[in-house]
Design a protein around this motif. Structure first.
Motif, PDB file in Angstrom:
ATOM      1  N   ALA A  84       0.868  -1.148   0.128  1.00  0.00           N
ATOM      2  CA  ALA A  84       0.067  -0.036   0.086  1.00  0.00           C
ATOM      3  C   ALA A  84       0.970   1.128  -0.048  1.00  0.00           C
ATOM      4  CB  ALA A  84      -0.797   0.063   1.195  1.00  0.00           C
ATOM      5  N   THR A  85       0.878   2.357  -1.049  1.00  0.00           N
ATOM      6  CA  THR A  85       1.638   3.212  -1.017  1.00  0.00           C
ATOM      7  C   THR A  85       0.895   4.269  -1.757  1.00  0.00           C
ATOM      8  OG1 THR A  85       3.564   4.105  -1.981  1.00  0.00           O
ATOM      9  CG2 THR A  85       2.516   2.481  -3.420  1.00  0.00           C
ATOM     10  N   SER A  86       1.001   5.657  -1.401  1.00  0.00           N
ATOM     11  CA  SER A  86       0.445   6.676  -2.067  1.00  0.00           C
ATOM     12  C   SER A  86       1.242   7.264  -3.157  1.00  0.00           C
ATOM     13  CB  SER A  86       0.158   7.724  -1.074  1.00  0.00           C
ATOM     14  OG  SER A  86       1.349   7.921  -0.405  1.00  0.00           O
ATOM     15  N   LYS A  87       2.483   6.442  -3.444  1.00  0.00           N
ATOM     16  CA  LYS A  87       3.618   7.290  -4.241  1.00  0.00           C
ATOM     17  C   LYS A  87       3.554   6.684  -5.585  1.00  0.00           C
ATOM     18  CE  LYS A  87       5.798   7.809   0.207  1.00  0.00           C
ATOM     19  NZ  LYS A  87       6.850   7.382   1.125  1.00  0.00           N
ATOM     20  N   LEU A  88       2.802   5.646  -5.986  1.00  0.00           N
ATOM     21  CA  LEU A  88       2.997   4.869  -7.287  1.00  0.00           C
ATOM     22  C   LEU A  88       1.657   4.456  -7.658  1.00  0.00           C
ATOM     23  CD1 LEU A  88       5.475   4.053  -8.742  1.00  0.00           C
ATOM     24  CD2 LEU A  88       5.368   1.793  -7.446  1.00  0.00           C
ATOM     25  N   ARG A 103       7.495   1.133  -2.368  1.00  0.00           N
ATOM     26  CA  ARG A 103       7.057  -0.234  -2.343  1.00  0.00           C
ATOM     27  C   ARG A 103       6.118  -0.472  -1.393  1.00  0.00           C
ATOM     28  NH1 ARG A 103      11.917  -3.594  -2.660  1.00  0.00           N
ATOM     29  NH2 ARG A 103      13.541  -2.184  -3.588  1.00  0.00           N
ATOM     30  N   GLY A 104       5.848   0.404  -0.397  1.00  0.00           N
ATOM     31  CA  GLY A 104       4.747   0.179   0.356  1.00  0.00           C
ATOM     32  C   GLY A 104       5.108  -0.882   1.212  1.00  0.00           C
ATOM     33  N   GLU A 105       6.230  -1.172   1.745  1.00  0.00           N
ATOM     34  CA  GLU A 105       6.632  -2.208   2.422  1.00  0.00           C
ATOM     35  C   GLU A 105       7.124  -1.956   4.032  1.00  0.00           C
ATOM     36  OE1 GLU A 105       7.956  -5.558  -0.606  1.00  0.00           O
ATOM     37  OE2 GLU A 105       9.438  -4.266   0.213  1.00  0.00           O
TER      38      GLU A 105
HETATM   39  P1  ADP Z   1       6.289   3.850   0.694  1.00  0.00           P
HETATM   40  O1  ADP Z   1       7.075   4.662   1.823  1.00  0.00           O
HETATM   41  O2  ADP Z   1       7.217   2.632   0.033  1.00  0.00           O
HETATM   42  O3  ADP Z   1       4.985   4.115   0.119  1.00  0.00           O
HETATM   43  P2  ADP Z   1       5.615   2.981   3.478  1.00  0.00           P
HETATM   44  O4  ADP Z   1       5.104   1.559   3.954  1.00  0.00           O
HETATM   45  O5  ADP Z   1       7.004   3.416   4.098  1.00  0.00           O
HETATM   46  O6  ADP Z   1       5.692   2.721   1.888  1.00  0.00           O
HETATM   47  O7  ADP Z   1       4.343   3.865   3.695  1.00  0.00           O
HETATM   48  C1  ADP Z   1       3.255   3.726   3.336  1.00  0.00           C
HETATM   49  C2  ADP Z   1       2.429   4.757   2.971  1.00  0.00           C
HETATM   50  O8  ADP Z   1       2.266   5.228   4.266  1.00  0.00           O
HETATM   51  C3  ADP Z   1       3.250   5.689   2.177  1.00  0.00           C
HETATM   52  O9  ADP Z   1       3.035   5.685   0.854  1.00  0.00           O
HETATM   53  C4  ADP Z   1       2.644   7.052   2.602  1.00  0.00           C
HETATM   54  O10 ADP Z   1       1.317   7.595   2.040  1.00  0.00           O
HETATM   55  C5  ADP Z   1       2.101   6.743   4.051  1.00  0.00           C
HETATM   56  N1  ADP Z   1       2.765   7.640   5.074  1.00  0.00           N
HETATM   57  C6  ADP Z   1       4.139   6.753   5.785  1.00  0.00           C
HETATM   58  N2  ADP Z   1       4.398   7.666   6.728  1.00  0.00           N
HETATM   59  C7  ADP Z   1       4.076   8.736   6.530  1.00  0.00           C
HETATM   60  C8  ADP Z   1       4.146   9.995   7.050  1.00  0.00           C
HETATM   61  N3  ADP Z   1       5.222  10.206   7.978  1.00  0.00           N
HETATM   62  N4  ADP Z   1       3.645  11.191   6.710  1.00  0.00           N
HETATM   63  C9  ADP Z   1       2.658  11.020   5.735  1.00  0.00           C
HETATM   64  N5  ADP Z   1       2.364   9.696   5.241  1.00  0.00           N
HETATM   65  C10 ADP Z   1       3.085   8.714   5.688  1.00  0.00           C
END
Ligand code: ADP
Ligand code: MG
Length: 567
Positions: A84-88, A103-105
């Protein structure tokens, strides 16, 4: 697993939480790799303030609070779900990533293993954020949450709550702490506009205040000379070189520090922290004229590379980068450092402990400090001695009787040494150790050419490579040296290399016989002119730590010996 060959095992798909725990091993190798993921998340969320608290090096508590864009109530639980990711969104996005993570990991991994509480407030303060508690993969609480400040707080307790097996792999406390510090300082250095507050257990707190855009070197000062570093001498030299779209910017201290945990060594490529032993060795080698052997100073190297000419290893834990044109980087690095050394050559010696005027003794000066002077002019000796003594705790050179006989003090005793024997035993012993330890050789920044006709020597290239001297033949009469073992002092490396080439040419052996080689170097080595006093001092430091090396190349000047001479 018990092996029972009498029954056929059933193949089963692993439950999700076990998969997550295996994954957790990838991301959560150690607290330092987790903190890297979490800081990257905060930076990805646009935070300008990041506060970290570590108890027991993050094993008991690891908390991070930021003022980034936060998460909405509905999305909060997804943050802890794998992939789960908000970046891709699309496959193509992979090639235009602006963020660290994708990668949402990370959060899923930590949620499967630890006990964590996360609260988050989105930018729009009217919107509801949330609070979530997850223990070892099981969600215990999820409620809406409101705060007057945007941002996310994450409290991670008992990092290896659900995977105690991993705990066993955590190295010593000291090494965890230094890995954590390295990671934290690397972020502080590459994000000078971000405030970092770092609290260790219940006591020490370090705050890195944000610095202005044009004052990034201030952050380097904050890190190099933080309140925990013992050394307060804050001299930082800065030097830059560029070529085409490449740029190398270096900040380093002329001072060296004997405690390894207080040394700061950081490499960044396009603002991304990475580690590279060869580049590190090249820096040490180039700064050899001012940094004492085994005792280096701080440095920060910022490299700018066209993005498509570097390959970042996307494994979350790795901090390695491959460069398409690494030779440009090596050349810029060395040129920049050498320029800085030239520029500062005339600094007062208080600033330059190791670069005391004696290190650059001209031949005439050496000759003038002969034994006759030593007897007839006490003042001159006293005048010269303190500059040697500034940093040298163990041995120091008092002067030369001739170009090859040196007078040395060590632990309040006086020695006469044969420079040829000193060099010969240092090199042959160094090579023995080099082979025994299997150390990697340091690549030469600028390959060194030798005019050597094609012939018998070519068949020894592999033998030479085995002892750290890697050659390539350029054409029928020129070969180039590509690598050198790092213990070989740079200013005499050419002569040492010539000795080795000659040694292999003359001897039938394909191996380096230590005794034979020692004798050979002793007879053939002749570069008194290039050997600086400082290098010789560093070599002597090593000689004095090995009795057999010392006995071979130096004689103790006891009263009875001197009396015998005076008779
Ligand atoms: P990734 O960074 O690879 O997307 P993560 O497991 O590190 O995967 O995080 C999952 C999601 O949680 C991120 O894509 C983001 O949307 C949200 N997130 C994580 N940490 C934060 C934070 N400090 N502030 C805002 N959103 C966050
Ligand atoms: Mg992430």
């Amino acid at each position: 697993m018990n092996k029972d060959y009498n029954s056929t095992p059933k193949i089963e798909i692993l439950p999700e939480h076990i998969i997550d725990q295996i994954k957790a091993g990838e991301v959560l190798e150690r607290p330092a790799s987790l903190i890297k993921e979490l800081i990257e998340n905060s930076l990805d969320a646009g935070s300008t303030e990041i506060c970290i608290h570590l108890v027991e090096n993050g094993l008991d508590l690891l908390s991070i609070e930021d003022n980034g864009h936060g998460m909405r109530f509905e999305s909060l639980p997804f943050a802890f779900v794998r992939h789960a990711t908000s970046k891709l969104r699309t496959y193509e996005d992979l090639f235009h990533l602006q963020s660290f993570g994708f990668r949402g990991e990370a959060l899923a991994s930590v949620a499967s293993s630890a006990r964590l509480t996360c609260t988050s407030q989105p930018v729009d303060l009217k919107e509801s954020g949330g609070k979530i508690i997850i223990n070892g993969g099981a969600q215990e609480l999820l409620i809406p949450y409101h705060s007057g400040n945007q941002g996310t707080s994450l409290y991670i307790k008992d990092l290896f709550y659900n995977t105690p097996a991993r705990l066993k792999f955590i190295k010593s406390k000291a090494s965890e702490r230094s890995a954590l510090k390295k990671m934290l300082y690397a972020f502080a250095l590459s994000n000078p506009q971000t405030l970092f507050s770092i609290k260790w257990d219940e006591k020490e707190k370090e705050i890195f205040k944000p610095v202005l855009d044009n004052e990034t070197s201030k952050r380097i000062e904050q890190v190099f000379f933080s309140k925990f570093s013992k050394e307060k001498n804050n001299h930082i030299w800065n030097t830059t070189e560029s070529y085409l779209n490449y740029k190398v910017e270096i900040y380093f201290t002329p001072e060296t520090y004997s405690t390894p945990q207080y040394r700061h060594h950081y490499l960044f490529a396009n603002n991304r922290f990475f580690q590279d032993k060869s580049l590190h060795l090249s820096i040490l080698r180039t700064l050899e004229p001012i940094w004492r052997l085994n005792e280096n100073g701080h440095y920060v190297v910022k490299i700018t590379v066209p993005p498509h000419e570097m390959d970042v290893n996307v494994h979350p834990n790795k901090t390695q980068i491959k460069f398409l044109k690494s030779d440009i980087i090596y050349s810029l690095l060395v040129t920049a450092l050498r320029n800085a050394l030239k520029l500062h050559k005339n600094e007062p010696s208080s600033l330059l402990p190791a670069m005391a005027p004696n290190s650059f003794f001209s031949r005439e000066e050496n000759q003038s400090l002969n034994l006759i002077n030593m007897n007839s002019n006490q003042n001159e000796l006293e005048f010269h001695e303190p500059t040697f003594a500034i940093k040298s705790s163990s041995s120091s050179i008092l002067g030369f009787i001739s170009e090859s006989i040196v007078i040395v003090t060590f632990e309040q005793k006086l020695y006469l040494g044969d420079v040829k024997k000193i060099i010969a035993s240092y090199i042959s012993f160094g090579l023995e150790e080099f082979i025994k330890n299997g150390d990697p050789p340091g690549p030469l920044l600028i390959s060194e050419p030798f005019k050597i006709f094609q012939g018998k020597i070519d068949s020894h290239f592999d033998d030479l490579k085995n002892i750290g001297f890697e050659f390539d033949r350029l054409n029928s009469d020129v070969i180039v040296l590509r690598t050198l073992p790092s213990f070989v002092p740079q200013n005499i490396s050419r002569d040492i290399t010539l000795c080795l080439l000659e040694y292999f040419k003359q001897n039938k052996t394909s191996q380096c016989d230590s005794l034979l080689l020692k004798k050979f170097i002793e007879i053939n080595w002749n570069s008194f002119n290039s050997l600086s006093t400082h290098t010789l001092e560093n070599v002597l430091k090593n000689i004095f730590t090995h009795d057999n090396l010392r006995n071979y190349s130096l004689v103790l000047l006891e009263e009875k010996n001197v009396r015998a001479l005076l008779k």
